[in-house]
Design a protein around this motif. Sequence first.
Motif, PDB file in Angstrom:
ATOM      1  N   VAL A 105      -2.012  -9.352   3.057  1.00 36.71           N
ATOM      2  CA  VAL A 105      -1.809  -7.964   2.632  1.00 36.71           C
ATOM      3  C   VAL A 105      -0.528  -7.410   3.244  1.00 36.71           C
ATOM      4  O   VAL A 105       0.332  -6.864   2.546  1.00 36.71           O
ATOM      5  CB  VAL A 105      -3.020  -7.080   3.010  1.00 36.71           C
ATOM      6  N   VAL A 140      -7.849  -0.767  11.264  1.00 37.62           N
ATOM      7  CA  VAL A 140      -6.791  -1.419  10.484  1.00 37.62           C
ATOM      8  C   VAL A 140      -7.224  -2.744   9.861  1.00 37.62           C
ATOM      9  O   VAL A 140      -6.542  -3.249   8.967  1.00 37.62           O
ATOM     10  CB  VAL A 140      -5.496  -1.634  11.312  1.00 37.62           C
ATOM     11  N   LEU A 176       3.155  -0.549   2.568  1.00 34.71           N
ATOM     12  CA  LEU A 176       1.716  -0.523   2.800  1.00 34.71           C
ATOM     13  C   LEU A 176       1.478   0.664   3.718  1.00 34.71           C
ATOM     14  O   LEU A 176       1.951   0.681   4.853  1.00 34.71           O
ATOM     15  CB  LEU A 176       1.239  -1.819   3.461  1.00 34.71           C
ATOM     16  N   VAL A 230       1.590   3.166   9.487  1.00 38.10           N
ATOM     17  CA  VAL A 230       0.247   3.538   9.924  1.00 38.10           C
ATOM     18  C   VAL A 230       0.294   4.978  10.422  1.00 38.10           C
ATOM     19  O   VAL A 230       1.080   5.304  11.311  1.00 38.10           O
ATOM     20  CB  VAL A 230      -0.279   2.598  11.035  1.00 38.10           C
ATOM     21  N   GLU A 281      -9.580  -3.842   7.697  1.00 34.24           N
ATOM     22  CA  GLU A 281      -9.762  -3.929   6.247  1.00 34.24           C
ATOM     23  C   GLU A 281      -8.506  -3.566   5.465  1.00 34.24           C
ATOM     24  O   GLU A 281      -8.060  -4.359   4.626  1.00 34.24           O
ATOM     25  CB  GLU A 281     -10.940  -3.064   5.799  1.00 34.24           C
ATOM     26  N   PRO A 282      -7.894  -2.380   5.713  1.00 36.79           N
ATOM     27  CA  PRO A 282      -6.723  -2.042   4.892  1.00 36.79           C
ATOM     28  C   PRO A 282      -5.529  -2.968   5.102  1.00 36.79           C
ATOM     29  O   PRO A 282      -4.696  -3.104   4.206  1.00 36.79           O
ATOM     30  CB  PRO A 282      -6.387  -0.605   5.295  1.00 36.79           C
ATOM     31  N   CYS A 283      -5.450  -3.609   6.246  1.00 38.11           N
ATOM     32  CA  CYS A 283      -4.346  -4.538   6.511  1.00 38.11           C
ATOM     33  C   CYS A 283      -4.707  -5.978   6.178  1.00 38.11           C
ATOM     34  O   CYS A 283      -3.876  -6.877   6.314  1.00 38.11           O
ATOM     35  CB  CYS A 283      -3.905  -4.436   7.969  1.00 38.11           C
ATOM     36  N   GLY A 284      -5.952  -6.206   5.769  1.00 38.39           N
ATOM     37  CA  GLY A 284      -6.371  -7.551   5.398  1.00 38.39           C
ATOM     38  C   GLY A 284      -6.336  -8.538   6.548  1.00 38.39           C
ATOM     39  O   GLY A 284      -5.966  -9.694   6.373  1.00 38.39           O
ATOM     40  N   SER A 326      -1.491 -11.992   7.854  1.00 40.78           N
ATOM     41  CA  SER A 326      -2.187 -11.180   6.863  1.00 40.78           C
ATOM     42  C   SER A 326      -1.430 -11.214   5.541  1.00 40.78           C
ATOM     43  O   SER A 326      -0.284 -10.772   5.460  1.00 40.78           O
ATOM     44  CB  SER A 326      -2.281  -9.721   7.344  1.00 40.78           C
ATOM     45  N   VAL A 331      -1.204   2.897   5.657  1.00 40.09           N
ATOM     46  CA  VAL A 331      -2.572   2.923   6.182  1.00 40.09           C
ATOM     47  C   VAL A 331      -2.753   4.274   6.854  1.00 40.09           C
ATOM     48  O   VAL A 331      -2.163   4.542   7.895  1.00 40.09           O
ATOM     49  CB  VAL A 331      -2.809   1.764   7.172  1.00 40.09           C
ATOM     50  N   ASP A 332      -3.553   5.130   6.234  1.00 43.27           N
ATOM     51  CA  ASP A 332      -3.744   6.492   6.736  1.00 43.27           C
ATOM     52  C   ASP A 332      -5.075   6.578   7.479  1.00 43.27           C
ATOM     53  O   ASP A 332      -6.138   6.564   6.871  1.00 43.27           O
ATOM     54  CB  ASP A 332      -3.709   7.486   5.579  1.00 43.27           C
ATOM     55  N   LEU A 333      -4.986   6.658   8.796  1.00 43.64           N
ATOM     56  CA  LEU A 333      -6.182   6.708   9.638  1.00 43.64           C
ATOM     57  C   LEU A 333      -6.450   8.119  10.146  1.00 43.64           C
ATOM     58  O   LEU A 333      -7.292   8.311  11.029  1.00 43.64           O
ATOM     59  CB  LEU A 333      -6.028   5.740  10.818  1.00 43.64           C
TER      60      LEU A 333
END
Length: 98
Positions: free
Chosen positions: A54, A25, A6, A63, A27-30, A52, A8-10
């Motif tokens: 996700v 984080v 997973l 991340v 939403e993308p990590c649920g 989570s 997650v590119d912030l």
Amino acid sequence: MTDSELIVDLRGRLIETLNDFWDAVSEPCGLPEWFGRNLDAWSDTIETRGISEVIDSHDILIVHVDQQGLFGGNRQEANVLADIFDGEQNRLVVHGPA
């Protein structure tokens, strides 16, 4: 067999505080609405799992953040957050200026 990641590119998102990080984080990590939005809750989420769906459905969490704001200096809360990532199953990648 490869591990599922997973990512997650912030990068490009302004993250000045831990609350900004939780917002980024969530939403993308649920993360569920009842997520504690603190370092202990984040540790439980990525280390112990079970919070989570996700994150739990992936073997590895990565991340990506920019080296600015919260991650731009030697801020205590950023260091504690970074230490929660184990560098193997959970990775925080801080990208310097381009």
